[in-house]
Design an enzyme around this catalytic site. Structure first.
Site, mmCIF file in Angstrom:
data_model
loop_
_atom_site.group_PDB
_atom_site.id
_atom_site.type_symbol
_atom_site.label_atom_id
_atom_site.label_comp_id
_atom_site.label_asym_id
_atom_site.label_seq_id
_atom_site.Cartn_x
_atom_site.Cartn_y
_atom_site.Cartn_z
ATOM 1 N N ARG A 199 0.818 -1.206 0.000
ATOM 2 C CA ARG A 199 0.000 0.000 0.000
ATOM 3 C C ARG A 199 0.857 1.262 0.000
ATOM 4 O O ARG A 199 0.567 2.225 -0.706
ATOM 5 C CB ARG A 199 -0.953 -0.011 1.192
ATOM 6 C CG ARG A 199 -1.976 -1.129 1.093
ATOM 7 C CD ARG A 199 -3.017 -1.072 2.175
ATOM 8 N NE ARG A 199 -3.864 0.097 2.024
ATOM 9 C CZ ARG A 199 -4.962 0.306 2.745
ATOM 10 N NH1 ARG A 199 -5.310 -0.569 3.663
ATOM 11 N NH2 ARG A 199 -5.694 1.375 2.577
ATOM 12 N N ARG A 211 11.793 -0.035 6.674
ATOM 13 C CA ARG A 211 12.256 -0.719 7.881
ATOM 14 C C ARG A 211 13.777 -0.757 7.864
ATOM 15 O O ARG A 211 14.395 -0.955 6.816
ATOM 16 C CB ARG A 211 11.708 -2.161 7.952
ATOM 17 C CG ARG A 211 10.207 -2.258 8.131
ATOM 18 C CD ARG A 211 9.765 -1.793 9.516
ATOM 19 N NE ARG A 211 8.339 -2.002 9.715
ATOM 20 C CZ ARG A 211 7.400 -1.114 9.410
ATOM 21 N NH1 ARG A 211 7.746 0.038 8.862
ATOM 22 N NH2 ARG A 211 6.132 -1.378 9.638
ATOM 23 N N GLU A 244 17.877 1.190 16.294
ATOM 24 C CA GLU A 244 17.320 2.491 16.639
ATOM 25 C C GLU A 244 17.044 2.560 18.140
ATOM 26 O O GLU A 244 16.667 1.551 18.735
ATOM 27 C CB GLU A 244 16.022 2.738 15.861
ATOM 28 C CG GLU A 244 16.197 2.793 14.350
ATOM 29 C CD GLU A 244 14.884 3.044 13.595
ATOM 30 O OE1 GLU A 244 13.843 3.242 14.278
ATOM 31 O OE2 GLU A 244 14.895 3.051 12.361
ATOM 32 N N HIS A 301 13.509 8.369 11.926
ATOM 33 C CA HIS A 301 12.284 7.567 11.809
ATOM 34 C C HIS A 301 11.034 8.451 11.926
ATOM 35 O O HIS A 301 10.218 8.303 12.832
ATOM 36 C CB HIS A 301 12.258 6.467 12.874
ATOM 37 C CG HIS A 301 11.417 5.294 12.449
ATOM 38 N ND1 HIS A 301 11.675 4.002 12.830
ATOM 39 C CD2 HIS A 301 10.294 5.214 11.679
ATOM 40 C CE1 HIS A 301 10.764 3.183 12.327
ATOM 41 N NE2 HIS A 301 9.915 3.902 11.622
ATOM 42 N N LEU A 302 10.900 9.354 10.971
ATOM 43 C CA LEU A 302 9.811 10.330 10.976
ATOM 44 C C LEU A 302 8.645 9.938 10.062
ATOM 45 O O LEU A 302 7.756 10.751 9.835
ATOM 46 C CB LEU A 302 10.345 11.704 10.547
ATOM 47 C CG LEU A 302 11.436 12.328 11.419
ATOM 48 C CD1 LEU A 302 11.853 13.680 10.848
ATOM 49 C CD2 LEU A 302 10.957 12.483 12.855
ATOM 50 N N GLY A 303 8.639 8.717 9.554
ATOM 51 C CA GLY A 303 7.622 8.327 8.582
ATOM 52 C C GLY A 303 6.198 8.575 9.025
ATOM 53 O O GLY A 303 5.341 8.968 8.235
#
Length: 532
Positions: free
Chosen positions: A150, A231, A260, A278-280
C-alpha cells in the site's frame, strides 16, 4: 454501569468525540506509573500512544479491561501476549501512517536529488556555494520501487506525476495489477541495473533483511540514489557506506536504521546522505487518523461487536465459540500456503468441511486471507485490510463449505492456483479438549502430515532416496539450528517426498538455499509462525 475509557496520552478531539457519547472518558498521565495503575483499576478500555507501557503488570491491575488500543502502528509498548492471556483485545491503527510514510520517502528522494540538507547546512554556516550542490532532475528518470504494497503504491502514484518511468520488484503482486498502476514488474536484478532512483517499501522479515547488500550494490546503475523509509536492516548499511565511498551510489536518504535509536553511523559522514530519525509517521494527520481509528475500534469492542482491527485474534469480538478455535488455524494455514507456494496465488479457496459449517464460518476466510499476506507486505495485515490487500493484488479468495463427512471432525484447507499453473494446498484441524486447543497441520499438497503449526517450520520437496534426513540434520546442526520435530511423507518409494521440520531458531534464506542444493530439493520454504 457506563464503561470507562482511560485516555493515557493526548488524543485528537475528534477521537474523543467518538467515545464521549457512549462512555465515561477519563484522563491520566500514562508516564506516571502509579497514576496509570490506579486509573486502570476500573477501566474497561485504555488508549495509549508510544510513551505509556501496558505490560503484564498493567494488565493485571485492570480486572475490567476489555481492550487496549495503541493510537499508532507499532505495539512495542504493549505486551500483547499478557493481554491475550487475560482475554484482553489489543488494537492499533495499521493504516494511519501510510500517506505520511509515502510522502516521507518522496521528501528524502527529492532532498537527495537536490542536496537540500547539505546545502541548507552550508548556507546557515555562511557558505554560498551553488556549484558544490548541483543536483539532478527526477523527470525522465527510472524509479525502482522495491515492494508494491500500500505504501509502495502510494509512492509510485505520486512519483508518476514527476514524469518518471516506474519499475517495481514484488513477487507477490500480479502483473495485471502493476500494469493498472502504470508500473512495469521486473526482477530485482533488473530493477537494480535500470533504476536512477530506488525506494524500498518492504516489511522486515528473515527473507528481506539485507536484501540490498554488497552483491546487489555492486550491480546497481552507477550514480543511483537509494531511499529507505520502510524498515531498518533492509539495506546492509556497511555495504551502502562502501558503495557511497566508491561513488557507485550517488546518494541515499534514510529514515530507518538497523538499530534504533542511532546517533552515530559511518553513513552520517557522507554529505550526500540525508538522514532523519524515523519520521515516517510523524505528521499531525497521521496522529489524528490513528486516534480516530482506535476510538472506533474501542467503541466496537465495548459494544460487544467483532473488531476487525484486533491484532490478537483469540480475543476478538462476536465469533461463535465453536468457530473461534479455528481462527488462528486458518491464519497459520494462510502463512504456510504463501511460504510453500513461494508467492501469492491468482485465486484461493478456503475450504471448510465438517460439523463446524452449521455455524457462520465466513470469518475463517478473512483469517486465512490475513495469513496469506502477513509476511509479504510492509504494513500490518488485519481483518480490515486483508480483503483489500487481496483485491489490490488481483487475488480472488473464495469460501467453500461442505457438511459432508471428512477425514477429521473439522477440516480447513487453503487451496490456490498460482500464475505459473501450479496448485498448492495446505490443510489443518483443531481438536478441543476442555479448555485445551490442539492445532495440527494435516496435509501439504496431498502429503499427509501430523505436525503442530507452531514455531519456525521448514519444508523441502525432493526425490525420495537414502541419506536425505541425515544430510539435512548435518547442515542444520553445523549452523547451530536445533530440530524439534521432523516428518517425511511420500506417496510411493523413490517418488517425490516432502520433509517438514520444526526448528528452534530462525533460518535465513542462505542456509535454506544451501540445504536445497545439498539434497537436490526442487523447492524449500521457511515459515515463521512464532508470535510477534
Amino acid at each position: 454501569m457506563t464503561p470507562v475509557v482511560l485516555i493515557a496520552e493526548e488524543l485528537a478531539p475528534a477521537a474523543l468525540d467518538v467515545l464521549a457519547t457512549d462512555f465515561e472518558v477519563r484522563h491520566v498521565d500514562g508516564t506516571d506509573r502509579a497514576a496509570l495503575l490506579a486509573g486502570l483499576a476500573d477501566a474497561d478500555a485504555v488508549i495509549v500512544r508510544s510513551a505509556t507501557r501496558i505490560d503484564a503488570e498493567a494488565v493485571a491491575a485492570a480486572p475490567r479491561l476489555t481492550v487496549v488500543a495503541r493510537a499508532g502502528v507499532g505495539l512495542d509498548n504493549v505486551d500483547v501476549h499478557a493481554a491475550t492471556a487475560k482475554g484482553v483485545m489489543v488494537v492499533n491503527a495499521p493504516t494511519s501512517n501510510i500517506v505520511s510514510a509515502a510522502e516521507q520517502a518522496i521528501a528524502l528522494l527529492l532532498a537527495v536529488a537536490r542536496h537540500t540538507a547539505s546545502a541548507s547546512a552550508a548556507l546557515k554556516q555562511g557558505e554560498w556555494k551553488r556549484a558544490r550542490f548541483t543536483g539532478v532532475e527526477v523527470a525522465g528518470k527510472t524509479v525502482g520501487v522495491v515492494g508494491l504494497g500500500r505504501i509502495g503504491v502510494l509512492f509510485a502514484q505520486r512519483m508518476a506525476a514527476f514524469g518518471t518511468r516506474l519499475v517495481a520488484y514484488d513477487p507477490y503482486v500480479q502483473p495485471a495489477r502493476a500494469a493498472q498502476l502504470g508500473v512495469r514488474l521486473v526482477g530485482l536484478d533488473e530493477l537494480l541495473r535500470e533504476s536512477d532512483f530506488i525506494s524500498i517499501h518492504l516489511p522486515r522479515t528473515p527473507e528481506t533483511v539485507g536484501l540490498i547488500g554488497e552483491k546487489e550494490l555492486a550491480t546497481v546503475k552507477p550514480g543511483v540514489r537509494i531511499v529507505n523509509a520502510a524498515r531498518g536492516g533492509l539495506i546492509d548499511e556497511q555495504a551502502l557506506a562502501g558503495a557511497l565511498a566508491e561513488g557507485r551510489v550517488a546518494g541515499a536518504g534514510l529514515d530507518v536504521f538497523t538499530a534504533e535509536p542511532i546517533t552515530a553511523s559511518p553513513l552520517f559522514a557522507f554529505e550526500n546522505v540525508v538522514v532523519t530519525p524515523h519520521l515516517g509517521a510523524s505528521t499531525l494527520e497521521a496522529q489524528d487518523k490513528a486516534g480516530l481509528a482506535v476510538a472506533r475500534s474501542v467503541k466496537l469492542a465495548l459494544q460487544g461487536e467483532f473488531v476487525p482491527d484486533a491484532v490478537n485474534v483469540q480475543a476478538g469480538g462476536v465469533v461463535d465459540e465453536d468457530v473461534r478455535p479455528l481462527l488462528a488455524l486458518a491464519e497459520k494455514l494462510g502463512k504456510v500456503f504463501t511460504a510453500v507456494a513461494g508467492g501469492v496465488a491468482a485465486s484461493v479457496a478456503v475450504e471448510v468441511c465438517g460439523e463446524i459449517v452449521s455455524h457462520d464460518v465466513a470469518v475463517l476466510k478473512l483469517a486465512a486471507t490475513k495469513g496469506l499476506f502477513s509476511a509479504v507486505v510492509e504494513e500490518q495485515v488485519t481483518y480490515v485490510n486483508a480483503p483489500k490487500l487481496a483485491a489490490d493484488r488481483g487475488v480472488d479468495v473464495q469460501l467453500v463449505t461442505s457438511d459432508e463427512e471428512c477425514d477429521h471432525h473439522n477440516l480447513v484447507t487453503v487451496r490456490g492456483a498460482l500464475p505459473d499453473g501450479r496448485t498448492v494446498s495446505v490443510a489443518g484441524t483443531v481438536t478441543v479438549t476442555g479448555t485445551r486447543e490442539t492445532r495440527r497441520l494435516t496435509a501439504v499438497d496431498g502429503f499427509d502430515l501430523e505436525l503442530s503449526p507452531e514455531g519456525v517450520l521448514l519444508f523441502f520437496r525432493y526425490p525420495d532416496r537414502p541419506g536425505v534426513v541425515g544430510a539435512i540434520g548435518s547442515i542444520l546442526g553445523d549452523a547451530g539450528v536445533n530440530i524439534a520435530a521432523m516428518q517425511v511423507a511420500r506417496r510411493e518409494a523413490g517418488g517425490e517426498a516432502l520433509m517438514a521440520l520444526t526448528v528452534d531458531s530462525s533460518v535465513d534464506a542462505e542456509l535454506l538455499s544451501a540445504a536445497e542444493v545439498a539434497i537436490g530439493s526442487s523447492r524449500g520454504s521457511i515459515v515463521d509462525l512464532r508470535e510477534d
